[in-house]
Design an enzyme around this catalytic site. Structure first.
Site, PDB file in Angstrom:
ATOM      1  N   HIS A  12       0.813  -1.229   0.000  1.00  0.00           N
ATOM      2  CA  HIS A  12       0.000   0.000   0.000  1.00  0.00           C
ATOM      3  C   HIS A  12       0.843   1.274   0.000  1.00  0.00           C
ATOM      4  O   HIS A  12       0.655   2.155  -0.833  1.00  0.00           O
ATOM      5  CB  HIS A  12      -0.935  -0.006   1.201  1.00  0.00           C
ATOM      6  CG  HIS A  12      -1.870  -1.170   1.215  1.00  0.00           C
ATOM      7  ND1 HIS A  12      -2.624  -1.518   0.118  1.00  0.00           N
ATOM      8  CD2 HIS A  12      -2.158  -2.077   2.184  1.00  0.00           C
ATOM      9  CE1 HIS A  12      -3.341  -2.592   0.416  1.00  0.00           C
ATOM     10  NE2 HIS A  12      -3.068  -2.956   1.652  1.00  0.00           N
ATOM     11  N   CYS A  44      -7.125  -6.498   4.036  1.00  0.00           N
ATOM     12  CA  CYS A  44      -8.394  -6.360   4.748  1.00  0.00           C
ATOM     13  C   CYS A  44      -9.506  -7.155   4.084  1.00  0.00           C
ATOM     14  O   CYS A  44     -10.577  -7.340   4.677  1.00  0.00           O
ATOM     15  CB  CYS A  44      -8.793  -4.889   4.832  1.00  0.00           C
ATOM     16  SG  CYS A  44      -8.892  -4.058   3.232  1.00  0.00           S
ATOM     17  N   ALA A 111       9.354   1.358   2.353  1.00  0.00           N
ATOM     18  CA  ALA A 111       7.957   0.952   2.535  1.00  0.00           C
ATOM     19  C   ALA A 111       7.953  -0.540   2.863  1.00  0.00           C
ATOM     20  O   ALA A 111       7.265  -1.338   2.231  1.00  0.00           O
ATOM     21  CB  ALA A 111       7.148   1.242   1.273  1.00  0.00           C
ATOM     22  N   TYR A 160      -8.789  -6.680  15.325  1.00  0.00           N
ATOM     23  CA  TYR A 160      -9.589  -6.621  14.101  1.00  0.00           C
ATOM     24  C   TYR A 160      -9.425  -7.874  13.251  1.00  0.00           C
ATOM     25  O   TYR A 160     -10.401  -8.462  12.776  1.00  0.00           O
ATOM     26  CB  TYR A 160      -9.195  -5.387  13.293  1.00  0.00           C
ATOM     27  CG  TYR A 160     -10.068  -4.183  13.563  1.00  0.00           C
ATOM     28  CD1 TYR A 160     -11.161  -4.260  14.413  1.00  0.00           C
ATOM     29  CD2 TYR A 160      -9.794  -2.957  12.968  1.00  0.00           C
ATOM     30  CE1 TYR A 160     -11.958  -3.172  14.649  1.00  0.00           C
ATOM     31  CE2 TYR A 160     -10.590  -1.846  13.201  1.00  0.00           C
ATOM     32  CZ  TYR A 160     -11.675  -1.963  14.044  1.00  0.00           C
ATOM     33  OH  TYR A 160     -12.470  -0.878  14.280  1.00  0.00           O
ATOM     34  N   GLY A 244      -0.916  -9.604  16.303  1.00  0.00           N
ATOM     35  CA  GLY A 244      -0.327  -8.288  16.091  1.00  0.00           C
ATOM     36  C   GLY A 244       0.849  -8.322  15.140  1.00  0.00           C
ATOM     37  O   GLY A 244       1.225  -9.390  14.616  1.00  0.00           O
ATOM     38  N   ASP A 282       3.488   0.843   7.398  1.00  0.00           N
ATOM     39  CA  ASP A 282       3.601   0.137   8.678  1.00  0.00           C
ATOM     40  C   ASP A 282       4.992   0.156   9.285  1.00  0.00           C
ATOM     41  O   ASP A 282       5.158  -0.212  10.449  1.00  0.00           O
ATOM     42  CB  ASP A 282       3.180  -1.319   8.507  1.00  0.00           C
ATOM     43  CG  ASP A 282       1.677  -1.490   8.342  1.00  0.00           C
ATOM     44  OD1 ASP A 282       0.970  -0.469   8.266  1.00  0.00           O
ATOM     45  OD2 ASP A 282       1.223  -2.647   8.281  1.00  0.00           O
ATOM     46  N   GLY A 329     -12.943   1.037  11.241  1.00  0.00           N
ATOM     47  CA  GLY A 329     -14.271   0.456  11.373  1.00  0.00           C
ATOM     48  C   GLY A 329     -14.237  -1.039  11.160  1.00  0.00           C
ATOM     49  O   GLY A 329     -13.282  -1.587  10.605  1.00  0.00           O
ATOM     50  N   PHE A 426     -32.231  18.004   9.975  1.00  0.00           N
ATOM     51  CA  PHE A 426     -33.195  16.978  10.362  1.00  0.00           C
ATOM     52  C   PHE A 426     -34.155  16.694   9.219  1.00  0.00           C
ATOM     53  O   PHE A 426     -34.664  17.607   8.580  1.00  0.00           O
ATOM     54  CB  PHE A 426     -33.998  17.424  11.591  1.00  0.00           C
ATOM     55  CG  PHE A 426     -35.303  16.683  11.735  1.00  0.00           C
ATOM     56  CD1 PHE A 426     -35.315  15.311  11.985  1.00  0.00           C
ATOM     57  CD2 PHE A 426     -36.525  17.330  11.584  1.00  0.00           C
ATOM     58  CE1 PHE A 426     -36.517  14.609  12.084  1.00  0.00           C
ATOM     59  CE2 PHE A 426     -37.731  16.650  11.684  1.00  0.00           C
ATOM     60  CZ  PHE A 426     -37.727  15.278  11.940  1.00  0.00           C
TER      61      PHE A 426
END
Length: 445
Positions: A12, A44, A111, A160, A244, A282, A329, A426
């Site tokens: 990435h 992911c 990287a 995650y 991890g 990372d 998320g 609203f």
């Protein structure tokens, strides 16, 4: 002045570097080295593939060696960089075929990513003991799942990756136990009021939880057969570790300044302690706006942004990071959880006099009889300055866009009081006149 820019690593962060330089700064000589055989794999998406939620891995790649070569780059795949001469500005590498390379550079961008943590326990050499980070890892797991004798899977690590894999293996028809030393899941991002909801969601869908347990050994004759913890024993035909990662920074050890966990320490321009050498993704630190300091947050989004920034600066155009909030998320069996900034638990560990404003309500007006869902929100803030430190959201409804507002609030040091009368629209189709964001802010101390 056109220069030779060498990039080590092409996932990435490296992909973002390469695309940025090749598209926006033509004329530079760009050379990249990567020890893997593929580029830009979206890790992911591995759990989606394993769980059968997508049909295959093809869509998980968004670039390739050929695409970069068409733009004029020189790409060496399956080529390991052995060492870097920072004084002589040269990279020494060796290909899978045994061919050696000595590549000089004007600018260097590291990287190199991260590597999975591997516990030093008995039984790690047994068959069907797996790690999942690379495309090849996921492919191997899927191939082994074709064996119908693999009925029970133990996932070690309830972050995650572990939680997503627990869902994936269960969707794949396996019995699953999720083991973690912590007493809950997702503890790095959420407070107990949220993480316990995810734990309950996992249990409701048949995942056995073994939290607060330490894996001490694996047992089996040839293939793994059981996981032994300090509190019990679990039968397992496959064990997957997701406990991890650590930054992959061996190439710069002893020369580049590092963070507490070994990541390369970089400035807002992604430059390391050696001028002209940059680090992204990372393997590098980020500036965390929530704590106003350097931090380590290994997310693909951070890798891409840092790659874009490093590419600009390596090509002579100053571009500085605005910092990050670690926005993230997860969605497991339709339960969506989101967070940004830091949790209340972490804030207190760091010495903040922090508090949380909580609220739970319907997303839409109660008279909307169809498609209404409850939403739980927590806003973490500093009592003295009133500045928002983080936020967490949880719902069966897709409230993911809401976390972006809180990410910006953390970046801009917005106070909890500023949200009390913030102009939120609203309409019954979307929300309530007294919405949960406003009500949470009004309920702050």
């Amino acid at each position: 002045m056109k220069e030779t820019i060498v990039v080590i690593g092409a996932n990435h962060g490296g992909t973002a570097v390469l695309n940025t330089i090749l598209d926006q700064f033509p004329g530079n000589r760009v050379v990249a080295f990567d020890r893997n055989s593929d580029i830009s794999f979206l890790g992911c998406g591995m759990a989606l593939w394993i769980g059968g939620q997508i049909s295959g891995p093809e869509g998980l790649f968004y670039s390739s060696k050929e695409a970069f070569e068409e733009k004029g780059a020189v790409i060496h795949m399956e080529t390991e960089v052995d060492r870097i001469d920072f004084d002589g500005k040269a990279v020494y590498a060796r290909g899978k075929d045994g061919k050696s390379y000595v590549q000089e550079y004007d600018k260097l961008i590291l990287a190199t990513g991260s590597v999975p943590l591997r516990p030093e326990i008995e039984g790690m050499e047994l068959d069907n003991v797996q790690f999942v980070k690379l495309y090849q890892n996921a492919r191997d797991v899927i191939e082994k799942l074709k064996d119908t004798s693999v009925k029970k899977v133990a996932v070690v690590g309830a972050g995650y990756i572990g939680v997503e894999l627990a869902e994936a293996f269960k969707r794949n028809g396996r019995e699953v136990v999720l083991i973690d030393l912590a007493d809950t899941c997702l503890s790095g991002y959420y407070d107990r009021e949220f993480s316990d909801r995810m734990a309950h969601n996992l249990q409701e869908h048949g995942v056995k939880l073994a939290f607060g347990e330490k894996v001490v050994r694996l047992e089996g004759k040839r293939r793994v057969e059981r996981v032994v913890t300090d509190q019990g024993c679990y039968e397992a035909d496959m064990v997957v570790f997701g406990i991890g990662f650590r930054p992959n920074t061996s190439l710069g050890q002893g020369r580049l300044r590092t963070f507490g966990n070994g990541a390369f320490l970089v400035d807002r321009r992604q430059e390391t302690s050696v001028p002209g050498v940059y680090a992204v993704g990372d393997c590098a630190t980020v500036y965390n706006n929530a704590i106003q300091a350097a931090d380590y947050i290994a997310l693909a989004t951070n890798a891409v942004r840092s790659g874009i920034i490093a590419a600009h600066n390596a090509c002579g155009k100053v571009l500085e990071s605005v910092g990050v909030q670690g926005s993230n998320g997860i969605s497991i069996w339709g339960l969506h959880m989101l967070s940004t900034g830091i949790s209340l638990a972490r804030a207190k560990r760091m010495g903040y006099d922090a508090a949380a404003a909580d609220y739970e309500d319907w997303q839409k007006a109660e008279f909307m009889e169809n498609g209404n869902h409850k939403v739980k929100i927590r806003i973490v803030y500093d009592r003295k300055s009133r500045i928002i430190l983080g936020a967490q959201m949880c719902s069966d409804y897709d409230v993911s866009m809401g976390i972006h507002m809180f990410s910006m609030a953390v970046e801009e040091q917005v106070t909890i009081d500023k949200l009390k009368l913030f102009d939120l629209f609203f309409l019954p189709h979307f929300n309530k006149p007294y919405n949960y964001v406003t009500m949470a802010a009004l309920g702050a101390e």
